[in-house]
Design a protein around this motif. Structure first.
Motif, short mmCIF file in Angstrom:
data_model
loop_
_atom_site.label_atom_id
_atom_site.label_comp_id
_atom_site.label_asym_id
_atom_site.label_seq_id
_atom_site.Cartn_x
_atom_site.Cartn_y
_atom_site.Cartn_z
N MET A 164 0.83 -1.20 0.00
CA MET A 164 0.00 0.00 0.00
C MET A 164 0.87 1.26 0.00
O MET A 164 0.53 2.25 -0.66
CB MET A 164 -0.94 0.00 1.20
N LYS A 165 1.99 1.24 0.71
CA LYS A 165 2.90 2.39 0.67
C LYS A 165 3.46 2.59 -0.73
O LYS A 165 3.52 3.72 -1.23
CB LYS A 165 4.04 2.19 1.68
N GLU A 166 3.87 1.51 -1.37
CA GLU A 166 4.42 1.60 -2.72
C GLU A 166 3.38 2.12 -3.71
O GLU A 166 3.67 3.01 -4.53
CB GLU A 166 4.94 0.23 -3.17
N LEU A 167 2.16 1.60 -3.64
CA LEU A 167 1.13 2.02 -4.59
C LEU A 167 0.64 3.43 -4.28
O LEU A 167 0.29 4.17 -5.21
CB LEU A 167 -0.02 1.01 -4.59
N GLY A 168 0.62 3.81 -3.01
CA GLY A 168 0.28 5.19 -2.67
C GLY A 168 1.31 6.16 -3.24
O GLY A 168 0.95 7.23 -3.75
N HIS A 169 2.59 5.79 -3.17
CA HIS A 169 3.66 6.60 -3.75
C HIS A 169 3.49 6.71 -5.26
O HIS A 169 3.60 7.81 -5.83
CB HIS A 169 5.01 5.96 -3.40
N ARG A 170 3.19 5.60 -5.90
CA ARG A 170 2.97 5.62 -7.34
C ARG A 170 1.76 6.49 -7.71
O ARG A 170 1.78 7.19 -8.73
CB ARG A 170 2.80 4.19 -7.87
N HIS A 171 0.73 6.43 -6.89
CA HIS A 171 -0.46 7.26 -7.14
C HIS A 171 -0.07 8.74 -7.17
O HIS A 171 -0.46 9.48 -8.09
CB HIS A 171 -1.49 6.98 -6.03
N LEU A 188 -0.11 11.28 -10.49
CA LEU A 188 -0.82 12.56 -10.48
C LEU A 188 0.11 13.69 -10.94
O LEU A 188 -0.28 14.54 -11.76
CB LEU A 188 -1.34 12.87 -9.08
N ALA A 189 1.32 13.71 -10.39
CA ALA A 189 2.26 14.77 -10.73
C ALA A 189 2.61 14.74 -12.22
O ALA A 189 2.65 15.79 -12.89
CB ALA A 189 3.53 14.64 -9.89
N SER A 192 -3.25 2.48 -13.81
CA SER A 192 -3.95 3.48 -14.61
C SER A 192 -4.63 4.46 -13.66
O SER A 192 -4.85 4.15 -12.49
CB SER A 192 -4.99 2.84 -15.53
N MET A 193 -4.96 5.65 -14.16
CA MET A 193 -5.55 6.69 -13.32
C MET A 193 -6.68 7.38 -14.06
O MET A 193 -6.64 7.54 -15.28
CB MET A 193 -4.49 7.70 -12.89
N THR A 219 -12.68 17.01 -7.24
CA THR A 219 -11.60 16.97 -6.26
C THR A 219 -10.88 15.63 -6.19
O THR A 219 -9.84 15.53 -5.54
CB THR A 219 -12.14 17.28 -4.84
N GLN A 220 -11.41 14.59 -6.84
CA GLN A 220 -10.91 13.24 -6.60
C GLN A 220 -10.36 12.56 -7.84
O GLN A 220 -10.86 12.75 -8.95
CB GLN A 220 -12.04 12.36 -6.02
N HIS A 221 -9.31 11.75 -7.61
CA HIS A 221 -8.73 10.89 -8.63
C HIS A 221 -8.65 9.46 -8.09
O HIS A 221 -8.49 9.26 -6.88
CB HIS A 221 -7.32 11.35 -9.02
#
Length: 281
Positions: A45-52, A56-57, A103-104, A110-112
């Motif tokens: 979850m930390k890794e995928l949160g970082h990727r998220h 976005l950036a 994918s995003m 406000t949400q992605h």
């Protein structure tokens, strides 16, 4: 409010190149990624949160993920909800090559949401969805003052319906049952406990109680009353944050057959902070 985030390009593109490299779909697994039962859910979850955040950036054509409001305040892609399904984390072992395809999409002003298909040689071992909203503190140092911020029209993308976003909105409205297969009337209360999260271990670099540690705290609470079991599914919903000095109360509930568990997180004033739903094999 709608804002256009500041983009302050660096003199070189090294940060952007490093962001792109960090999104390489392949990861060689070793001890930092594993626990005695396979792939570590907390690491994942930390890794995928970082990727998220990085996705976005890059989508916003930024050179790093240092989001800021036009008046210079730090902004964050705060996680609103996560979902982990089709879990077979026990299949992962040292020296496996983990493959993450992501994918995003934008689901509201406000949400992605990002979706991550996680696999190793034997096939799919998890599907993870992460929902975020841009927030900023209205008052410096006050985690209770986080407010949502919408993207300016020039940064907005086409929007798509999203069931996780709908469930997260229901949770914020106070609805007790936010996933279709859970009815709290079927659950019994097993235990309540009060904890004070560690500022060094469970808060992130932004000074916020880190989203990936909610499921870790829930797992720890559940393991105090039942042996570890194979994880099949997990949903986590968030409602704001706490300051580092605050204590939180966890209420642990279980289904009649002990296969499904719900952990409610409340602040000291009894306001809801989070909800973790778990299904074991």
């Amino acid at each position: 409010m709608s804002v256009a985030f500041l983009n302050t390009p660096s003199k070189t593109s090294i940060k952007r190149a490093l962001m792109e490299r960090a999104l390489d779909p392949r990861i060689l697994l070793g001890m930092p990624h594993l626990n005695p039962f396979g792939l570590s859910e907390t690491w994942l979850m930390k890794e995928l949160g970082h990727r998220h955040w990085l996705m976005l950036a890059l989508e916003m054509d930024m050179d790093d993920a240092g989001f800021r409001t036009p008046d210079g305040r730090e902004a964050y892609a705060a996680i609103c909800a996560t979902s982990l399904k089709h879990a077979h984390l026990e299949l992962a072992k040292a020296n496996d090559v983990l493959v993450v395809h992501s994918s995003m999409s934008q689901v509201s002003r406000t949400q992605h949401a990002s979706i991550h298909h996680v696999s190793i040689g034997v096939g799919l071992i998890a599907v993870v969805e992460i929902l975020s909203a841009f927030v900023a503190r209205a008052k410096d140092g006050d985690n209770r003052s986080l407010t949502k911020m919408g993207l300016a029209a020039s940064q907005a993308q086409p929007r798509f319906p999203n069931s996780l976003a709908a469930a997260a909105a229901a949770f914020r409205r106070g609805q007790p049952d936010v996933t279709s297969d859970i009815g709290l009337e079927e659950f019994r209360t097993v235990k309540s406990t009060t904890i004070r999260p560690s500022i060094q271990e469970e808060f992130n670099g932004a000074g916020l109680l880190y989203f990936a540690n909610f499921q870790a705290l829930a797992t720890r609470a559940i393991e105090e009353v039942r042996p570890p079991s194979r994880l099949m599914r997990r949903e986590v919903f968030f409602h704001g944050n706490i300051d580092p000095s605050e204590a939180i109360e966890l209420t642990i509930r279980a289904s009649r057959d002990d296969s499904r568990w719900v952990v409610d997180f409340h602040r000291a004033d009894r306001s809801r902070l989070g909800l973790v739903t778990t299904k074991f094999a």
